[in-house]
Design an enzyme around this catalytic site. Structure first.
Site, short mmCIF file in Angstrom:
data_model
loop_
_atom_site.label_atom_id
_atom_site.label_comp_id
_atom_site.label_asym_id
_atom_site.label_seq_id
_atom_site.Cartn_x
_atom_site.Cartn_y
_atom_site.Cartn_z
N LYS A 69 53.76 71.33 100.25
CA LYS A 69 53.11 70.27 99.48
C LYS A 69 51.72 70.61 98.92
CE LYS A 69 55.75 66.36 101.24
NZ LYS A 69 56.37 65.85 100.04
N ASP A 118 54.77 70.36 112.17
CA ASP A 118 55.13 70.32 110.75
C ASP A 118 53.97 69.63 110.03
OD1 ASP A 118 55.98 69.49 108.26
OD2 ASP A 118 58.02 69.02 108.89
N PHE A 127 60.75 63.60 109.32
CA PHE A 127 61.35 64.17 108.12
C PHE A 127 60.96 65.64 108.07
CE2 PHE A 127 61.94 65.41 103.75
CZ PHE A 127 63.20 64.87 103.49
C1 LIG Z 1 56.66 66.50 106.99
C2 LIG Z 1 57.60 67.10 105.98
N1 LIG Z 1 58.30 68.19 106.32
C3 LIG Z 1 59.14 68.77 105.45
C4 LIG Z 1 59.32 68.27 104.18
C5 LIG Z 1 60.27 68.95 103.22
O1 LIG Z 1 59.55 69.59 102.24
P1 LIG Z 1 60.28 70.07 100.89
O2 LIG Z 1 60.70 68.85 100.16
O3 LIG Z 1 59.24 70.87 100.18
O4 LIG Z 1 61.44 70.92 101.31
C6 LIG Z 1 58.62 67.12 103.80
C7 LIG Z 1 58.81 66.53 102.47
O5 LIG Z 1 58.55 65.39 102.22
C8 LIG Z 1 57.73 66.53 104.72
O6 LIG Z 1 57.03 65.43 104.41
#
Ligand SMILES: Cc1ncc(COP(=O)(O)O)c(C=O)c1O
Length: 397
Positions: free
Chosen positions: A251, A222, A137
């Site tokens: 986050k 990420d 994700f």
């Molecule tokens: C690993 C990861 N990358 C990217 C995101 C996307 O972040 P945002 O919702 O702040 O755009 C998330 C959100 O859950 C995530 O868990």
């Protein structure tokens, strides 16, 4: 206005993106939140792994109050101090050398992809493809939907931006097989969060790091969910003994103020002025909150505490697993933990826990996720486990 009216109003006014639980939250303190009827809940969702220091932590509230009285927003046309202080803190405590601030996780990943493509153009004969994994994700923008290896998110929006190849997670051969002269980088979550808390084999990241180095392509992590202490170290990459070329954060970085960041090694610092930017990114208000958050997390050994209480929690969940044969797996690291069932009962368990005063996250139809504040105590874990145990006892399969 009573609880149901807010929820009815939301149903009428909003685009239907969120499948919300029937609960209207109005206040939070530490690991606890209160609804609009005054009922209190133990919060093991924490704003989706955001409220690492709990709700309304004093250091962050004070930093916000102080900054709000002096300077809230100034464009990136000028220098502002909180963003430079935050940059220094993050760089001094990571293996990265340079930073760019933005407003969310998806935006941080977009920046990482742009940086990798720029690197490909300048150093890899125009290579532009990025390899990502199934069940990953990476965010909700169109490009991050293409990067996210889950058809349920991709299908509604086809055609998607090109240049992303999704392969199996925890399988280094799969990445090797699709690497070509067009590949400029690989993006991985050290542990997949939204995909169900999938912990890879210990050597997976190391193998991919070596492969990327061999091929001269970028190794990008990420750490939007795993970073800032969540898995028991400030960054999850430390536990896998790798040094990524780029990481992305969001986050837990800002205790709830919207902030994202992209950090890169010096040799990947290939943006020229004007090639990327943001109006709000790195604004003084959010950076003051994030600085207070990260400083507290480092100075108070919060990642180590998350590891200890996480281990305690996992051990308690393992006991539940022995008690209930429909629990098939307990997995995770630090305070990023999932419990998997042999049936699609996650929604029912989530709602039953909520009714008894515990908030958890249904991460898959057959799995629930726990992403509590990193400051939770063992006695709060005991309370959560006791509620969960009652719910599991009452679950009929
Ligand atoms: C690993 C990861 N990358 C990217 C995101 C996307 O972040 P945002 O919702 O702040 O755009 C998330 C959100 O859950 C995530 O868990």
């Amino acid at each position: 206005m009573c609880q149901n009216n807010w929820q009815e109003l939301e149903q009428k006014l909003f685009l239907r993106t969120f499948d919300r639980s029937p609960l209207t939250l109005v206040r939070g303190q530490g690991a606890w939140v209160w609804d609009d009827q005054g009922k209190k809940y133990l919060d093991f969702v924490a704003g989706w792994a955001v409220d690492s220091l709990g709700h309304c932590p004093q250091v962050v509230v004070e930093a916000l109050e102080k900054q709000a009285k002096s300077l809230i927003q100034a464009s990136n046309q000028f220098y502002t101090i909180p963003q430079i202080q935050l940059a220094q803190l993050l760089i001094e405590n990571s293996c990265l050398d340079r930073i760019f601030f933005c407003n969310s996780g998806a935006e941080a990943n977009e920046g990482a992809v742009k940086l990798a493509r720029r690197y490909g153009k300048l150093h890899l004969n125009g290579a532009h493809e990025i390899i990502t994994t199934h069940s990953s994700f990476h965010g909700r923008t169109l490009a991050m939907t293409a990067a996210t290896g889950q058809t349920k998110f991709q299908e509604p929006y086809i055609p998607l931006p090109t240049g992303f190849i999704n392969v199996d997670y925890n399988n280094s051969e799969a990445i090797k097989q699709v690497t070509t002269g067009q590949t400029c980088g690989v993006i991985l979550e050290p542990i997949q969060g939204e995909g169900g808390v999938n912990v890879p084999e210990d050597n997976y990241l190391k193998e991919i790091e070596s492969w990327c180095h061999e091929q001269g392509i970028l190794f990008i992590l990420d750490e939007i969910q795993t970073g800032i202490g969540r898995t028991g170290t400030l960054f999850a990459y430390e536990q896998y003994h790798v040094e990524p070329d780029i990481i992305t954060l969001a986050k837990g970085l800002g205790s709830g103020v919207p902030i994202g960041a992209l950090l890169a090694k010096e040799h990947v610092s290939v943006f020229a002025p004007g090639e990327h930017g943001s109006t709000f990114g790195g604004n003084p208000l959010v950076c003051a909150a994030a600085y207070a958050t990260v400083k507290y997390i480092i100075e108070h050994g919060i990642p180590e505490k998350a590891k200890q209480v996480g281990n305690y929690f996992m051990a308690r969940l393992e006991t539940l697993k022995r008690q209930f044969d429909f629990i098939t797996e307990v997995r995770g690291r630090g305070l990023l933990i999932a419990l998997e069932f042999n049936d699609t009962i996650a929604e029912e368990i989530t709602l039953a826990c909520m009714k008894k005063g515990l908030l958890v996250n249904r991460v898959k139809p057959d799995a629930i996720r726990f992403i509590p504040p990193l400051i939770i105590t063992e006695s709060e874990v005991d309370k959560a486990v006791s509620i969960l145990e009652t719910v599991l006892e009452e679950t009929e399969l």
